[in-house]
Enzyme design. Structure first.
Site, PDB file in Angstrom:
ATOM      1  CB  CYS A  86      -0.498   0.248   0.577  1.00  0.00           C
ATOM      2  SG  CYS A  86      -2.357   1.167   1.143  1.00  0.00           S
ATOM      3  CB  CYS A 145      -1.198   5.125   3.410  1.00  0.00           C
ATOM      4  SG  CYS A 145      -1.520   3.238   3.662  1.00  0.00           S
ATOM      5  CE  LYS A 163      -7.644  -1.467   4.577  1.00  0.00           C
ATOM      6  NZ  LYS A 163      -5.871  -1.422   5.060  1.00  0.00           N
ATOM      7  CE  LYS A 181      -6.703  -3.765   7.809  1.00  0.00           C
ATOM      8  NZ  LYS A 181      -5.898  -2.338   7.156  1.00  0.00           N
ATOM      9  CE1 TYR A 228      -0.727  -4.788  14.288  1.00  0.00           C
ATOM     10  CE2 TYR A 228      -2.526  -5.306  14.989  1.00  0.00           C
ATOM     11  CZ  TYR A 228      -1.229  -4.176  14.126  1.00  0.00           C
ATOM     12  OH  TYR A 228      -1.642  -3.407  12.965  1.00  0.00           O
TER      13      TYR A 228
HETATM   14  C1  PBG Z   1      -2.768  -0.032   4.854  1.00  0.00           C
HETATM   15  C2  PBG Z   1      -3.199  -0.625   5.966  1.00  0.00           C
HETATM   16  C3  PBG Z   1      -3.748  -0.126   7.071  1.00  0.00           C
HETATM   17  C4  PBG Z   1      -3.913  -1.149   8.268  1.00  0.00           C
HETATM   18  C5  PBG Z   1      -3.267  -1.989   7.693  1.00  0.00           C
HETATM   19  N1  PBG Z   1      -2.823  -1.802   6.185  1.00  0.00           N
HETATM   20  C6  PBG Z   1      -4.689   1.211   7.678  1.00  0.00           C
HETATM   21  C7  PBG Z   1      -5.069   2.066   6.822  1.00  0.00           C
HETATM   22  O1  PBG Z   1      -6.153   1.285   5.474  1.00  0.00           O
HETATM   23  O2  PBG Z   1      -5.458   2.508   6.911  1.00  0.00           O
HETATM   24  C8  PBG Z   1      -4.513  -1.401   9.085  1.00  0.00           C
HETATM   25  C9  PBG Z   1      -4.275  -2.337  10.133  1.00  0.00           C
HETATM   26  C10 PBG Z   1      -4.257  -2.633  11.264  1.00  0.00           C
HETATM   27  O3  PBG Z   1      -5.354  -1.242  12.203  1.00  0.00           O
HETATM   28  O4  PBG Z   1      -4.030  -2.572  12.257  1.00  0.00           O
HETATM   29  N2  PBG Z   1      -3.570   0.495   3.886  1.00  0.00           N
HETATM   30 ZN    ZN Z   2      -3.203   2.373   3.069  1.00  0.00          ZN
END
Ligand code: PBG
Ligand code: ZN
Length: 319
Positions: free
Chosen positions: A117, A119, A192, A245, A310
């Site tokens: 990803c 971000c 997601k 998720k 985790y």
């Molecule tokens: C990146 C990503 C995220 C998570 C996993 N990969 C954050 C999001 O989409 O904002 C979330 C994982 C977590 O909250 O433990 N896109």
């Molecule tokens: Zn992301």
């Protein structure tokens, strides 16, 4: 006639024989955060027990992962330099690429999944390319593909796109195949949801969006039917494993997916779910060990083959 269910609950000997769901260390994938810099082990305030490690100290956590014998790790890289094109996501010497090479070399028994990803790498903190206030779909696909290929070339065993752009599984599959990486599987974050449960993660991964939110690409939390269509699309595009998720508030989606598809299912027990358990436990309000094992068992019972959590290291100790 009254059936006496309690006959098979009499004591732990018979209860353990009747148990339908059993957790195993190989059920788990443990998220690991690697940050640029030296001699760093930063605690993540909202996630007690979770740290960001610099490459030179990554061994501290990898030793524990190896010893626990868990399935693998989910790697997240946090670069120093961020820009609109997320260039650190796909350069040969990016933080994540270097971490993958180090793990491959020194801990070859650890299975490395890398989150794909943008971000963590973009200056605006969104998961794709941005134009004005729009997050672009098709323009983002080549960047995700480059990132996936670059990390697979560095030695990642599996790639896991979490961006929620349409068509990214097909794009990444094609990119990997063309690069001679046809043997690298894709675990797609398929269903997601745009969730408040990701809050603590964004502190851990420095990936909060600089403007707006992720609702134009992540799913509306009200939609179960659409989740099945997302999963079907990713399987069609070539995903080897599909994911739901977050976990706990979406076990209905997970169960439905398990009944509908025969692809292996993963579930991500996300940061906010972890934070809530830790906060209540630290206050002495719940029995952490029992709550964690109950939650993880529920995820497996609902149909998860893989649980990204985790709690993995603790759970192995408590098994
Ligand atoms: C990146 C990503 C995220 C998570 C996993 N990969 C954050 C999001 O989409 O904002 C979330 C994982 C977590 O909250 O433990 N896109
Ligand atoms: Zn992301």
């Amino acid at each position: 006639m009254m059936y006496r269910f309690r006959r098979l609950r009499k004591d732990e000997r018979i209860r353990s024989m009747m148990r339908e769901t059993r957790l195993h260390p190989k059920d788990f994938i443990y998220p690991v955060f690697v940050i640029e810099g030296e001699d760093i082990k930063n605690p993540v305030a909202s996630m007690p027990g979770i740290f960001q490690y610099s490459i030179d100290r990554l061994g501290e956590i990898l030793e524990k992962v190896r010893e626990a014998g868990i399935g693998g790790i989910m790697l997240f890289g946090i670069p120093k330099q961020k820009d609109p094109e997320a260039s650190q996501a796909y350069v040969k010497d990016g933080i994540t690429q270097r971490a993958v090479r180090l793990i491959k070399e020194n801990y070859p028994e650890i299975y490395i999944v890398v989150d794909i990803c943008l971000c963590e790498y973009t200056s605006h903190g969104h998961c794709g390319m941005v134009c004005g206030d729009e997050i672009l779909n098709d323009e983002t696909l080549p960047y995700l593909t480059r990132m996936a290929v670059s990390l697979a070339e560095a030695g990642a065993d599996m790639v896991a796109p979490s961006d929620m752009m349409d068509g990214r599984v097909a794009a990444i599959r094609e990119g990997l195949d063309k690069a001679g990486l046809a043997q690298v599987p894709i675990m797609a974050y398929s269903a997601k949801f745009a969730s408040a449960y990701y809050g603590p993660f964004r502190e851990a991964a420095h990936s909060a969006p600089g403007f707006g939110d992720r609702r134009s690409y992540q799913m509306d939390c009200a939609n179960g039917q659409e989740a099945l269509r997302e999963i079907a699309a990713d399987i069609e595009e070539g995903a080897d494993i599909v994911m739901v998720k977050p976990a706990l508030a979406y076990l209905d989606v997970l169960k439905e997916a398990a009944l509908t598809f025969d692809a292996p299912l993963a579930v991500y027990n996300v940061s906010g779910e972890y934070a809530m358990v830790k906060a209540a436990a630290e206050n002495g309000w719940i029995d952490e060990k029992r709550i964690v094992m109950e939650n993880l068992t529920a995820m497996k019972r609902a149909g998860a083959k893989i649980i990204i959590t985790y709690h993995a290291l603790d759970a192995v100790e408590w098994m």
